[in-house]
Write an enzyme that holds these catalytic residues in place. Structure first.
Site, mmCIF file in Angstrom:
data_model
loop_
_atom_site.group_PDB
_atom_site.id
_atom_site.type_symbol
_atom_site.label_atom_id
_atom_site.label_comp_id
_atom_site.label_asym_id
_atom_site.label_seq_id
_atom_site.Cartn_x
_atom_site.Cartn_y
_atom_site.Cartn_z
ATOM 1 N N LYS A 1 -1.502 -2.770 -35.042
ATOM 2 C CA LYS A 1 -2.924 -3.061 -34.842
ATOM 3 C C LYS A 1 -3.119 -4.501 -35.284
ATOM 4 O O LYS A 1 -2.950 -4.835 -36.461
ATOM 5 C CB LYS A 1 -3.814 -2.133 -35.665
ATOM 6 N N GLY B 1 -16.714 -1.828 -41.839
ATOM 7 C CA GLY B 1 -17.316 -1.312 -43.066
ATOM 8 C C GLY B 1 -18.833 -1.272 -43.057
ATOM 9 O O GLY B 1 -19.446 -0.848 -44.029
ATOM 10 N N ALA C 1 -13.985 0.037 -35.592
ATOM 11 C CA ALA C 1 -14.772 -0.560 -36.693
ATOM 12 C C ALA C 1 -16.280 -0.421 -36.526
ATOM 13 O O ALA C 1 -16.812 -0.454 -35.409
ATOM 14 C CB ALA C 1 -14.433 -2.031 -36.879
ATOM 15 N N ASN D 1 -12.524 4.285 -40.419
ATOM 16 C CA ASN D 1 -12.009 4.464 -41.778
ATOM 17 C C ASN D 1 -13.139 4.706 -42.789
ATOM 18 O O ASN D 1 -13.280 5.767 -43.373
ATOM 19 C CB ASN D 1 -11.198 3.221 -42.155
HETATM 20 C C1 LIG Z 1 -8.590 0.842 -40.961
HETATM 21 C C2 LIG Z 1 -8.758 -0.333 -40.132
HETATM 22 O O1 LIG Z 1 -7.932 -0.678 -39.346
HETATM 23 C C3 LIG Z 1 -10.035 -1.083 -40.260
HETATM 24 O O2 LIG Z 1 -9.756 -2.449 -40.247
HETATM 25 C C4 LIG Z 1 -10.899 -0.654 -39.143
HETATM 26 O O3 LIG Z 1 -11.364 -1.687 -38.408
HETATM 27 C C5 LIG Z 1 -11.904 0.355 -39.543
HETATM 28 O O4 LIG Z 1 -13.216 -0.106 -39.676
HETATM 29 P P1 LIG Z 1 -14.323 0.804 -40.394
HETATM 30 O O5 LIG Z 1 -13.882 0.911 -41.822
HETATM 31 O O6 LIG Z 1 -15.609 0.071 -40.222
HETATM 32 O O7 LIG Z 1 -14.319 2.149 -39.741
#
Ligand SMILES: CC(=O)[C@@H](O)[C@H](O)COP(=O)(O)O
Length: 256
Positions: free
Chosen positions: A95, A156, A183, A205
């Site tokens: 990724k 996040g 994300a 995440n």
């Molecule tokens: C886990 C990962 O690869 C993060 O960089 C991803 O972009 C998730 O984003 P969120 O935490 O906003 O779901």
């Protein structure tokens, strides 16, 4: 779902950071059965023995690993991190994140295309974290990417789908390319909305890791993604501005 010729039963890609404990992370993975779990080499490398423990935990989850280049700010840094991740995690899937701006964690799309071209040339299966920009998408495909991962919102933030128009346009322009919203997803309804647009999968995440009951939230996301996909395949009705009675009536009521 098919990515780089590999078939996956799930359409959820789950990050492994920020969980209250390793046991809770494992419970989330059991609850959601994700297609892939993302891991950050920089995080594992920094912890040394803690990193080794984390790596064996991730291996025991029995889910394919997708290393990421989180925390990289230049193409060169991302390429080196990807090369190290290939050794550490024994996979050529990556990724690709090249962060360009610290308030939004917005991708540096110029560095991203450069790194994608180098890594694709070295045989990596590159999944780039990008914006919804159509020209950048075209460049990433030319660079060898077979999957695109536009952001929903800043990492996040939990804001959901910030630019519905842009995400819809990307889906329409590249009907054959696997597209993953990556994300900014905060709620299962955000994930379902992306799937209803015809997106192939969701990477998230924070929304699971920071929930009061992460395992329950992981399950809710898995269900929402499934529901959104089923809805997309069901050919949803067109929205309209004016009412249309859902209980048609004929004739007149006869009142005695
Ligand atoms: C886990 C990962 O690869 C993060 O960089 C991803 O972009 C998730 O984003 P969120 O935490 O906003 O779901």
């Amino acid at each position: 779902m098919r990515l780089y010729g590999r078939e996956f039963a799930s359409r959820l890609l789950l990050g492994t950071a920020l969980y209250p404990s390793p046991d809770i992370l494992a419970a989330c993975v059991r609850a959601a059965s994700p297609a892939l779990v993302t891991v950050s080499l920089r995080r594992e490398g920094a912890g040394l023995r803690a990193g080794e423990g984390f790596w064996s935990l991730v291996r025991d989850l029995g889910v394919p690993v997708l290393p990421n280049t989180a925390g990289c700010h230049t193409a060169r840094e991302a390429v080196t991190t990807a090369q190290m991740a290939r050794e550490v995690f024994d996979t050529d899937w990556i990724k690709l994140e090249v962060i360009g701006e610290s308030d939004t964690l917005q991708p540096d799309v110029f560095g991203l295309v450069e790194a994608a071209r180098i890594l694709s040339g070295e045989g990596f299966k590159v999944l780039p974290y990008t914006t919804e920009d159509l020209v950048v998408a075209e460049r990433l495909l030319e660079a060898g990417c077979e999957v695109l991962m536009p952001w929903g919102a800043p990492i996040g933030s939990g804001r959901g789908l910030n630019n519905l128009f842009g995400l819809r346009a990307l889906r329409a322009h590249f009907p054959e390319v696997p597209l993953v919203v990556d994300a900014g997803i905060g709620l299962p309804s955000h994930a379902a909305a992306a799937m209803e647009l015809g997106y192939d999968a969701i990477l998230l995440n924070t929304a699971v890791a920071k929930a009061g009951d992460p395992a329950a939230m992981a399950r809710a996301f898995a269900q929402a993604i499934e529901a959104g996909r089923t809805a997309f395949l069901s050919d949803p009705m067109e929205g309209r501005d004016m009412a249309s009675p859902s209980t048609p009536v004929f004739g007149r009521a006869v009142l005695a």
